[in-house]
Design a protein around this motif. Structure first.
Motif, mmCIF file in Angstrom:
data_model
loop_
_atom_site.group_PDB
_atom_site.id
_atom_site.type_symbol
_atom_site.label_atom_id
_atom_site.label_comp_id
_atom_site.label_asym_id
_atom_site.label_seq_id
_atom_site.Cartn_x
_atom_site.Cartn_y
_atom_site.Cartn_z
ATOM 1 N N TRP A 21 21.745 22.146 -78.857
ATOM 2 C CA TRP A 21 22.113 22.684 -80.233
ATOM 3 C C TRP A 21 21.475 24.167 -80.239
ATOM 4 O O TRP A 21 22.452 24.898 -80.832
ATOM 5 N N ASN A 22 20.552 24.191 -79.709
ATOM 6 C CA ASN A 22 20.272 26.072 -79.943
ATOM 7 C C ASN A 22 21.063 26.691 -79.089
ATOM 8 O O ASN A 22 21.270 27.957 -79.394
ATOM 9 N N VAL A 23 21.967 26.099 -77.991
ATOM 10 C CA VAL A 23 22.866 26.946 -77.123
ATOM 11 C C VAL A 23 23.900 27.424 -78.296
ATOM 12 O O VAL A 23 24.354 28.656 -78.435
ATOM 13 N N LEU A 24 24.599 26.346 -78.963
ATOM 14 C CA LEU A 24 25.360 26.613 -80.023
ATOM 15 C C LEU A 24 24.798 27.746 -80.945
ATOM 16 O O LEU A 24 25.758 28.455 -81.494
ATOM 17 N N ALA A 25 23.793 27.457 -81.525
ATOM 18 C CA ALA A 25 23.304 28.065 -82.587
ATOM 19 C C ALA A 25 23.035 29.467 -82.290
ATOM 20 O O ALA A 25 23.435 30.435 -83.083
#
Length: 175
Positions: free
Chosen positions: A151-155
């Motif tokens: 999810w941090n990749v996307l954020a």
């Protein structure tokens, strides 16, 4: 060199709104991670803690950019701060992709990122220094198929795109 000269252009609503969105978004992302840690009981691994640094830096830079934009500071200051946020979030993106790859066993993680077990049934004060964070290659949990690192990749991708587009984009007129 043309990109650097573009940073000297005036700023407008787009840059002000981007600074506000980046400030709220970065603070919400770190706040969520801290809630999972302190309320949810998820202990972050070493890579998780490293992934937070671009957010901490971006929060400060976004607050400065928002104040500078609202105060109608020169374009090079506001755009420069937005570009720095974009770069910080690209570093965060790299860290998140690396951590996700470690979790999916695409590559090995850092050697100091192995899980340790602590016996908390005895003297807590004696064992507190022996507690080790979880291994970086084990996702604490997955939501819709993605770990926290995923999810941090996307954020990070979203925030870096917002910052870089605002840093280089045209300025709308202010009211």
């Amino acid at each position: 060199m043309a990109a650097l000269s573009g940073l000297a252009r005036p700023t407008g609503t787009m840059q002000t709104m981007a600074a506000a969105v980046l400030l709220v978004g970065a603070a919400a992302t770190v706040g969520t991670a801290l809630l999972f840690e302190h309320v949810g009981g998820y202990i972050p691994c070493a890579l998780c803690l490293q992934e937070r640094w671009p957010y901490y830096i971006s929060i400060v830079l976004a607050a400065l950019a928002l104040v500078a934009a609202a105060g109608r500071a020169p374009g090079r200051i506001v755009r420069g701060l937005l570009a720095l946020i974009g770069l910080a979030m690209l570093v965060g993106l790299g860290l998140a992709v690396y951590h996700s790859g470690v979790e999916w066993h695409f590559w090995a993680g850092p050697s100091g990122c192995a899980a340790g077990n602590a016996d908390l049934s005895g003297d807590l004060l004696a064992t507190i220094d022996t507690i080790r964070p979880p291994a970086c290659d084990e996702a604490a949990g997955r939501f819709l198929g993605l770990s926290f690192a995923g999810w941090n990749v996307l954020a990070s991708l979203l925030f870096s795109a917002i910052a870089l587009v605002a840093a280089t984009g045209r300025a709308e007129r202010r009211a």
